[in-house]
Design an enzyme around this catalytic site. Sequence first.
Site, mmCIF file in Angstrom:
data_model
loop_
_atom_site.group_PDB
_atom_site.id
_atom_site.type_symbol
_atom_site.label_atom_id
_atom_site.label_comp_id
_atom_site.label_asym_id
_atom_site.label_seq_id
_atom_site.Cartn_x
_atom_site.Cartn_y
_atom_site.Cartn_z
ATOM 1 N N ASP A 217 17.587 18.781 9.434
ATOM 2 C CA ASP A 217 18.119 20.089 9.063
ATOM 3 C C ASP A 217 18.627 20.771 10.336
ATOM 4 O OD1 ASP A 217 15.830 20.852 10.357
ATOM 5 O OD2 ASP A 217 14.849 21.694 8.601
ATOM 6 N N ASP B 136 15.250 17.068 -1.169
ATOM 7 C CA ASP B 136 14.068 16.965 -0.308
ATOM 8 C C ASP B 136 13.140 18.095 -0.678
ATOM 9 O OD1 ASP B 136 15.662 19.151 1.164
ATOM 10 O OD2 ASP B 136 13.720 19.187 2.152
ATOM 11 N N CYS C 213 0.655 4.302 -12.736
ATOM 12 C CA CYS C 213 1.197 4.143 -11.383
ATOM 13 C C CYS C 213 0.675 2.849 -10.780
ATOM 14 C CB CYS C 213 0.769 5.331 -10.519
ATOM 15 S SG CYS C 213 1.311 5.206 -8.796
ATOM 16 N N CYS D 233 0.871 2.162 -7.474
ATOM 17 C CA CYS D 233 0.758 2.292 -6.023
ATOM 18 C C CYS D 233 -0.588 1.757 -5.545
ATOM 19 C CB CYS D 233 0.985 3.753 -5.588
ATOM 20 S SG CYS D 233 -0.482 4.797 -5.587
ATOM 21 N N CYS E 49 -3.643 3.877 -6.583
ATOM 22 C CA CYS E 49 -4.015 3.806 -7.997
ATOM 23 C C CYS E 49 -4.571 2.441 -8.390
ATOM 24 C CB CYS E 49 -2.820 4.182 -8.870
ATOM 25 S SG CYS E 49 -2.415 5.932 -8.764
ATOM 26 N N HIS F 267 -0.098 8.477 -2.913
ATOM 27 C CA HIS F 267 0.211 8.455 -4.346
ATOM 28 C C HIS F 267 1.355 9.410 -4.697
ATOM 29 C CE1 HIS F 267 0.152 8.731 -8.636
ATOM 30 N NE2 HIS F 267 0.101 10.054 -8.466
HETATM 31 ZN ZN ZN Z 1 -0.455 6.017 -7.563
#
Ligand code: ZN
Length: 378
Positions: A92, A272, A310, A312, A315, A341
């Site tokens: 930025d 963002d 999820c 990930c 998880c 996560h």
């Molecule tokens: Zn997750």
Amino acid sequence: MNFSFAVLQRDPTGARRGQLSTPHGVIETPVFMPVGTAATVKALTQDALEELGATIILANTYHLYLRPGHELIRKLGGLHTFMSWKNAILTDSGGYQVFSLSDLRKITDEGVRFRSHLDGSEHLLTPEKAAEIQLALGSDIAMVLDECIETPAPRNIAEAALKRTTQWARRARQYFLDSTSGNGKLQQWQFGIVQGATFPDLRRESACQLLELDFPGYAVGGLAVGEPHEVTCEMTAEVTALLPHGRPRYLMGVGRPEQLPDYVARGIDMMDCVLPTRAARHACLYTSEGRVLIKNARYIEDQRPIDPNCSCRVCRRYTRAYLRHLFAAGEITAAILATHHNVSFYLDIMRQIREAITFGHLANFASELRARYSAGPA
Ligand SMILES: [Zn+2]
């Protein structure tokens, strides 16, 4: 590889699926950029970001200018080398932080004189200086300095800020072109920022003035700062209707998970927000079923993952009960796992949005996501 942008597919909503090529890789758009304020996405390592598939992150010019300093970063090989990040970086202009964090001294046509929030030292940020700092950092995409105003703004204040924003953009563009011409391969793209508060005609005026400066990409700034979501969407649509089809559009500082498809439907390619990372550190987890406030006593014995849908790393391995315990005990691992996560969840939503555009189903996806969020956590 140099810079290019191409729209590959359109959805009936007006959403675009595209590819943004940079010297640091190809970015599938629409994209969400995790915020790495001080050359780090808080609580995530660069390894983790790569694993999550982040192709571009944002870094804050204001923070890096004050500490460790852009000249040091230039000396150490630029921001990519300094932080060991091989993918793209957007910086930025520093303006937003000057207006929100520092002890602001004075705004003049020349620039913004301010005191550092770290040590009280005095600095002058001009459009040229903001461009110079970002060239030293070596980010792939740099933003011009704009004047940020408090909202809701009276019309005369919004008009004055818009006028100054255009003047500053002209100077920033000139400085950038003078500094980079003759350097052979272009190493950075500079984007303009459309202002105009919540006045549709001022938004259109700002966009038209910036178009004359021929930026390779355009941002919509000064939104999602307290106005209703419908107004954010309306102002965004006013601007994107005027922007060139073949150039990327970036909506700054958005948003909540269920709002992301709404912005994409208005023709936005890049977004963002600090929300997924900041909320994670405050024990707020975003899931496919809504928000989970993990400190809540209802999760004490909950053996399910944060989000059953999820995949990930967090998880797959840990339970809500364990996360709740880590937060209760004030363990730093809590922030690390929660951030992992949440960023995974945001990037996954963007993958689903891109897929929905491919099949022309973005409107369906948006209403399903909204329904799941209004239904609340499981
Ligand atoms: Zn997750």
